[in-house]
Every structure is written in structure tokens, then in C-alpha cells.
Design a protein around this motif. Structure first.
Motif, mmCIF file in Angstrom:
data_model
loop_
_atom_site.group_PDB
_atom_site.id
_atom_site.type_symbol
_atom_site.label_atom_id
_atom_site.label_comp_id
_atom_site.label_asym_id
_atom_site.label_seq_id
_atom_site.Cartn_x
_atom_site.Cartn_y
_atom_site.Cartn_z
ATOM 1 N N LEU A 51 0.807 -1.231 0.000
ATOM 2 C CA LEU A 51 0.000 0.000 0.000
ATOM 3 C C LEU A 51 0.837 1.277 0.000
ATOM 4 O O LEU A 51 0.281 2.369 -0.124
ATOM 5 C CB LEU A 51 -0.927 0.002 1.216
ATOM 6 C CG LEU A 51 -1.971 -1.110 1.262
ATOM 7 C CD1 LEU A 51 -2.752 -1.051 2.564
ATOM 8 C CD2 LEU A 51 -2.907 -1.029 0.080
ATOM 9 N N ALA A 52 2.158 1.161 0.139
ATOM 10 C CA ALA A 52 3.021 2.342 0.245
ATOM 11 C C ALA A 52 2.893 3.323 -0.933
ATOM 12 O O ALA A 52 2.824 4.535 -0.709
ATOM 13 C CB ALA A 52 4.476 1.910 0.425
ATOM 14 N N PRO A 53 2.836 2.867 -2.197
ATOM 15 C CA PRO A 53 2.676 3.840 -3.284
ATOM 16 C C PRO A 53 1.366 4.630 -3.189
ATOM 17 O O PRO A 53 1.329 5.826 -3.496
ATOM 18 C CB PRO A 53 2.697 2.978 -4.550
ATOM 19 C CG PRO A 53 3.423 1.750 -4.167
ATOM 20 C CD PRO A 53 3.091 1.519 -2.727
ATOM 21 N N PHE A 54 0.289 3.967 -2.753
ATOM 22 C CA PHE A 54 -0.988 4.668 -2.587
ATOM 23 C C PHE A 54 -0.903 5.704 -1.470
ATOM 24 O O PHE A 54 -1.429 6.806 -1.595
ATOM 25 C CB PHE A 54 -2.112 3.675 -2.271
ATOM 26 C CG PHE A 54 -2.504 2.804 -3.424
ATOM 27 C CD1 PHE A 54 -2.990 3.350 -4.600
ATOM 28 C CD2 PHE A 54 -2.390 1.432 -3.339
ATOM 29 C CE1 PHE A 54 -3.361 2.550 -5.658
ATOM 30 C CE2 PHE A 54 -2.753 0.621 -4.390
ATOM 31 C CZ PHE A 54 -3.234 1.176 -5.552
ATOM 32 N N GLN A 55 -0.242 5.346 -0.366
ATOM 33 C CA GLN A 55 -0.110 6.280 0.754
ATOM 34 C C GLN A 55 0.730 7.490 0.360
ATOM 35 O O GLN A 55 0.435 8.617 0.750
ATOM 36 C CB GLN A 55 0.501 5.560 1.961
ATOM 37 C CG GLN A 55 -0.434 4.530 2.546
ATOM 38 C CD GLN A 55 0.241 3.618 3.563
ATOM 39 O OE1 GLN A 55 1.461 3.532 3.610
ATOM 40 N NE2 GLN A 55 -0.565 2.929 4.350
ATOM 41 N N GLU A 95 1.818 12.873 -13.443
ATOM 42 C CA GLU A 95 2.350 13.791 -12.430
ATOM 43 C C GLU A 95 2.751 13.050 -11.152
ATOM 44 O O GLU A 95 3.543 13.564 -10.367
ATOM 45 C CB GLU A 95 1.314 14.867 -12.092
ATOM 46 C CG GLU A 95 0.984 15.785 -13.259
ATOM 47 C CD GLU A 95 2.186 16.616 -13.701
ATOM 48 O OE1 GLU A 95 2.893 17.154 -12.825
ATOM 49 O OE2 GLU A 95 2.430 16.703 -14.917
ATOM 50 N N LEU A 96 2.196 11.862 -10.927
ATOM 51 C CA LEU A 96 2.527 11.096 -9.718
ATOM 52 C C LEU A 96 3.963 10.571 -9.746
ATOM 53 O O LEU A 96 4.508 10.210 -8.706
ATOM 54 C CB LEU A 96 1.559 9.928 -9.547
ATOM 55 C CG LEU A 96 0.125 10.289 -9.209
ATOM 56 C CD1 LEU A 96 -0.747 9.055 -9.185
ATOM 57 C CD2 LEU A 96 0.074 11.004 -7.875
ATOM 58 N N ARG A 97 4.561 10.538 -10.922
ATOM 59 C CA ARG A 97 5.942 10.064 -11.044
ATOM 60 C C ARG A 97 6.888 10.888 -10.183
ATOM 61 O O ARG A 97 7.822 10.353 -9.584
ATOM 62 C CB ARG A 97 6.364 10.097 -12.506
ATOM 63 C CG ARG A 97 7.721 9.499 -12.766
ATOM 64 C CD ARG A 97 8.002 9.421 -14.260
ATOM 65 N NE ARG A 97 9.328 8.907 -14.492
ATOM 66 C CZ ARG A 97 9.637 7.612 -14.545
ATOM 67 N NH1 ARG A 97 8.693 6.711 -14.383
ATOM 68 N NH2 ARG A 97 10.874 7.222 -14.760
#
Length: 132
Positions: A51-55, A95-97
Motif C-alpha cells: 500500500l506504500a505507493p498509494f499512501q 504527475e505522480l511520477r
């Protein structure tokens, strides 16, 4: 699945594990190999790794994930899923990159098990030397 929903898919690898993630907008349900997320990854550190990328992107419980994980162990599969989720998020929004890359979520961990060499008992182990 309706045509209006945007669906992304990505692949991640870690050690000998491979994970394929199909991500679509939804309520946040996660299934791994047909099993619920909490059932597949019973420990909290493994769940947090997935879940770390979502957080990091503040997008928790916004996507439904259908994951296929093969090979390796649970830790390798968790790392592979983490990479696949991060890649799918960048496909969703470029943009999340900028948020995910500095944290190392888009980096494939190159460490793999070293192969066994021919004529030897293991990757590094050698047969005992005997002078006589």
C-alpha cells in the motif's frame, strides 16, 4: 466493467517473483490470486509495502486491484506488487511520477539469487580441497 472506467495494468518483478496488476477506479478492494488482500498478506509490514505507493500519492481506497502474483516467496511478491502498483499509478497520472520516484517505488530491485556453477555444490561453495 463499463467503458467509462479507466483501467490500467502493469507488471512488477522482485527476486524470482512476478506480479501483474489490473487497476481500475473503485472502492479499494484488493484481490491477490483470487484471495482477499488481508488473507494473502497476513502481516502488517507486507501489507504496508503493497500500500506504500498509494499512501505516498494520497490515493488510498480509490482503486480496485486484481493482482496475479507468481514465483518467489511472500516478501518477493510484495516487492513485485509494490513496483507494479507504482507503475500503474504513473499510467493513471503522469504527475505522480514526481512523488513516487524519489521514494524508490519505481526502481526495480536488481538483487537476485546467484546461479549454481557447474561442477560445484552451490553458487559460491567449493568442494573441500584435499592435498593427499
Amino acid at each position: 466493467m463499463s467503458v467509462a472506467t479507466k483501467s490500467m495494468s502493469a507488471t512488477g518483478r522482485r527476486k524470482n517473483a512476478t506480479a501483474r496488476v489490473r487497476m481500475s477506479e473503485g472502492s479499494g478492494t484488493i484481490t491477490i490470486n483470487g484471495r482477499p488482500f488481508d488473507d494473502y498478506f497476513a502481516t502488517l509490514p507486507l501489507q504496508n509495502a503493497v500500500l506504500a505507493p498509494f499512501q505516498q500519492a494520497n490515493l488510498l481506497n480509490r482503486f480496485d486491484l486484481d493482482i496475479t502474483a507468481k514465483g518467489g516467496g511472500l516478501h518477493g511478491q510484495a516487492g513485485a506488487i509494490r513496483l507494479a502498483v507504482a507503475r500503474a499509478l504513473t499510467l493513471f497520472d503522469g504527475e505522480l511520477r514526481k512523488e513516487l520516484k524519489p521514494e524508490g517505488f519505481l526502481r526495480r530491485d536488481p538483487r537476485m539469487k546467484e546461479r549454481k556453477k557447474p561442477g560445484q555444490p552451490g553458487a559460491r561453495k567449493r568442494f573441500q580441497f584435499s592435498k593427499r
